[in-house]
Design a protein around this motif. Structure first.
Motif, PDB file in Angstrom:
ATOM      1  N   UNK A 306       0.803  -1.228   0.000  1.00 46.51           N
ATOM      2  CA  UNK A 306       0.000   0.000   0.000  1.00 46.51           C
ATOM      3  C   UNK A 306       0.834   1.274   0.000  1.00 46.51           C
ATOM      4  N   UNK A 307       1.927   1.305   0.758  1.00 45.67           N
ATOM      5  CA  UNK A 307       2.713   2.537   0.834  1.00 45.67           C
ATOM      6  C   UNK A 307       3.453   2.798  -0.471  1.00 45.67           C
ATOM      7  N   UNK A 308       3.752   1.745  -1.235  1.00 45.28           N
ATOM      8  CA  UNK A 308       4.341   1.921  -2.562  1.00 45.28           C
ATOM      9  C   UNK A 308       3.278   2.402  -3.534  1.00 45.28           C
ATOM     10  N   UNK A 309       2.122   1.802  -3.460  1.00 41.42           N
ATOM     11  CA  UNK A 309       1.025   2.186  -4.364  1.00 41.42           C
ATOM     12  C   UNK A 309       0.654   3.655  -4.185  1.00 41.42           C
ATOM     13  N   UNK A 310       0.670   4.141  -2.936  1.00 32.57           N
ATOM     14  CA  UNK A 310       0.265   5.521  -2.681  1.00 32.57           C
ATOM     15  C   UNK A 310       1.145   6.532  -3.417  1.00 32.57           C
ATOM     16  N   UNK A 321       0.787  12.820  -5.244  1.00 31.66           N
ATOM     17  CA  UNK A 321       0.401  11.762  -4.293  1.00 31.66           C
ATOM     18  C   UNK A 321      -0.084  12.339  -2.973  1.00 31.66           C
ATOM     19  N   UNK A 322      -1.367  12.739  -2.943  1.00 33.04           N
ATOM     20  CA  UNK A 322      -1.888  13.425  -1.766  1.00 33.04           C
ATOM     21  C   UNK A 322      -1.886  12.594  -0.506  1.00 33.04           C
ATOM     22  N   UNK A 323      -2.150  11.278  -0.600  1.00 33.88           N
ATOM     23  CA  UNK A 323      -2.228  10.440   0.592  1.00 33.88           C
ATOM     24  C   UNK A 323      -0.865   9.957   1.057  1.00 33.88           C
ATOM     25  N   UNK A 324       0.143  10.103   0.229  1.00 36.69           N
ATOM     26  CA  UNK A 324       1.462   9.570   0.575  1.00 36.69           C
ATOM     27  C   UNK A 324       2.179  10.525   1.523  1.00 36.69           C
ATOM     28  N   UNK A 325       2.769   9.962   2.570  1.00 35.02           N
ATOM     29  CA  UNK A 325       3.519  10.752   3.535  1.00 35.02           C
ATOM     30  C   UNK A 325       4.969  10.881   3.093  1.00 35.02           C
ATOM     31  N   UNK A 329       7.373   8.317   0.748  1.00 36.55           N
ATOM     32  CA  UNK A 329       8.242   8.717  -0.373  1.00 36.55           C
ATOM     33  C   UNK A 329       9.689   8.327  -0.100  1.00 36.55           C
ATOM     34  N   UNK A 330      10.136   8.523   1.139  1.00 38.21           N
ATOM     35  CA  UNK A 330      11.514   8.165   1.459  1.00 38.21           C
ATOM     36  C   UNK A 330      11.713   6.664   1.399  1.00 38.21           C
ATOM     37  N   UNK A 331      10.684   5.910   1.746  1.00 35.62           N
ATOM     38  CA  UNK A 331      10.757   4.451   1.670  1.00 35.62           C
ATOM     39  C   UNK A 331      11.072   4.010   0.241  1.00 35.62           C
TER      40      UNK A 331
END
Length: 524
Positions: A306-310, A321-325, A329-331
């Motif tokens: 999910x965090x990649x998809x965001x 990417x509004x929902x991505x923190x 992004x750093x991940x």
């Protein structure tokens, strides 16, 4: 004869290589060790971390002031939340490593004789205390694959290291280096005994610094490739050297994999009297992508997170990417999927990854495609753009609606289905190139088939937005100018709610762009 390495650590006798310790600031590393610091080394998979750690261990042991040991503790991953099993596995690996690299069997004997009397939460600390105190030379511990551990096992490891920190260097390692894909701040540990998520920083707040192992520079890439020329006499053309750098941006595994395939697997490349050309490098790239070699398959698998998809889904769509923190992004930067460009924005790390990501996502729709006759080819095998457009419109009207459901990323499902269709087209002997980035508001495609080059721009019309036609025509002008084309396609996917079925609203018209180009506008 040596060769380009694509599996495991570099062995200088077997592999072309760059001096491992030249790839990071050795002076800084030695200063951190002299200052009794604990620190991290992180980098994406298959970039040379293990090779660098082994080289550092060898350097320290040859110098004689320290006793350094490398240990890969990935085997403890299978223990998951079972701390007793996890600590037993780590202690076993560490004991074997001390015996192998230092020819010292005392820690190994100790853990078999006395280790069982200690609680799992204390077992590793006692082993390190025993080993560190057994010799006046300070101990340096290099732990690899730390972020492979899970939950309570990882927490126990970090906390035992933290608890022993005040005893260094007489009764605990003077320096511990933790190595993995992710930086410590990105360890998100779900402990079974605690409801809150524990971050690596809180469980290991004695970390002095995080070092990141970078990719090869352009000069390093060239130096590695020319080792093959020095060894075999087979040269790379100047264009081939440049193409390897352009495609990989120095990602170490990609550099080695492209070169290995071109020089050792492709029949034309195995003839040492013939140079390695751009054409061979391009063939190697396409074969790697089509085969979904392990490295690329691992990246594709990450797209399910999910965090990649965001981050990736809006990037492919060209939106923000509004929902991505920032952590999300750093991940992706830590994974090596993305990099920060000169302006601080996020872009896909290299052209090969840029090709792999949408191909992997379009795999489901592509596998679901019906049989399609190549009506877009003239009798002489030339691509006919008008016939291709007719074939796409007929395909979209008949199959678009159900195929949209097979796409893994809903927001860009139309893009993925169109790309799946176009892959059927280029399978006959062409290529499909993609350009996309956060905030561009579009995806650009370039289809090349023989002498025909077709530029396309994909945009989405969403609820609350105005018709993207005018903006799309202006943007497509810039893309086509870069390709040297006077015409192209603008594909507008209408994703507003309450629209008629696809079969009823799919149509095409011809519009003239602001710079006078004839644009086929497809509304789908």
């Amino acid at each position: 004869m040596r060769f380009f390495n694509t599996e495991g650590p570099v062995r200088p006798d077997d592999h072309y290589n760059l001096p491992p310790l030249s790839r990071w600031d050795l002076e800084e590393v030695l200063r951190l060790i002299d200052q009794k610091k604990y620190f991290l080394l992180h980098a994406p998979r298959q970039t040379g971390k293990t090779t660098c750690l082994l080289a550092l261990m060898g350097h320290l042991n040859r110098d004689g002031r320290y006793r350094a040991v490398y240990a890969n503790i990935e085997a403890a991953q299978t223990a998951r939340e079972d701390v007793a099993r996890g600590m037993a596995a780590i202690c076993s690996v560490l004991g074997r490593s001390i015996r192998l690299y230092l020819n010292d069997a005392r820690p190994d004997d100790w853990q078999h004789r006395e280790g069982a009397i200690f609680a799992p939460e204390d077992r590793l600390a006692r082993l390190l205390e025993f080993w560190s105190g057994a010799d006046p030379r300070p101990a340096v511990l290099l732990l690899d694959e730390v972020d492979a551990l899970i939950g309570d096992t990882l927490i126990s490891l970090l906390r035992q290291l933290r608890a022993g920190y005040p005893q260094r260097p007489q009764a605990f390692p003077q320096t511990v280096v933790l190595c993995g894909v992710r930086d410590l701040r990105d360890y998100r540990i779900h402990a079974s005994s605690e409801r809150a998520v524990i971050t690596g920083g809180s469980a290991f707040n004695i970390k002095a610094k995080s070092l990141r192992l970078g990719d090869f520079t352009a000069e390093e890439t060239r130096t590695l490739l020319l080792e093959h020329t020095e060894e075999t006499g087979q040269r790379f053309t100047a264009e081939a050297l440049e193409r390897v750098w352009a495609l990989t941006q120095g990602q170490p595994w990609l550099v080695n994999a492209l070169a290995y395939r071109a020089c050792f697997e492709l029949p034309a490349g195995r003839d040492r009297t013939q140079p390695i050309t751009v054409e061979l490098i391009d063939q190697a790239q396409e074969a790697m992508i089509l085969e979904r070699v392990t490295h690329l398959d691992q990246l594709a698998h990450k797209l399910q997170e999910p965090r990649v998809r965001r981050v990736i889904e809006p990037m492919l769509a060209g939106t923000v990417p509004g929902e991505a923190s920032e952590d999300d992004r750093q991940y992706l930067v830590d994974l090596g999927l993305l990099r920060r460009d000169g302006a601080g924005g996020l872009v896909v790390a290299n052209p090969i990854y840029r090709e792999v990501l949408p191909r992997a996502l379009a795999g489901g729709p592509q596998d679901s495609l019906p049989q399609i006759a190549p009506t877009w080819l003239d009798p002489d095998g030339t691509l006919n753009p008008d016939a291709l457009l007719d074939a796409f419109l007929a395909f979209w009207r008949q199959h678009g609606e159900p195929l949209l459901c097979s796409a893994p990323y809903h927001e860009i499902a139309p893009h993925l289905v169109l790309m799946a269709f176009l892959h059927r087209v280029v399978d006959g002997g062409g290529t499909l190139e993609r350009e996309y980035a956060i905030g561009r508001g579009r995806m650009d495609l370039c289809l090349r088939y023989g002498r025909v080059t077709l530029g396309m721009e994909l945009k989405v019309w969403r609820d609350g937005a105005t018709d993207p036609l005018a903006e799309g025509l202006g943007q497509l002008d810039g893309y086509l100018a870069g390709l040297g084309l006077n015409s192209g396609w603008l594909v507008l996917f209408d994703r507003r709610s309450g629209q008629p079925p696809l079969a009823e609203r799919t149509a095409s018209t011809t519009q003239i762009s602001p710079q006078g180009r004839a644009i086929r506008v497809i509304r789908a």
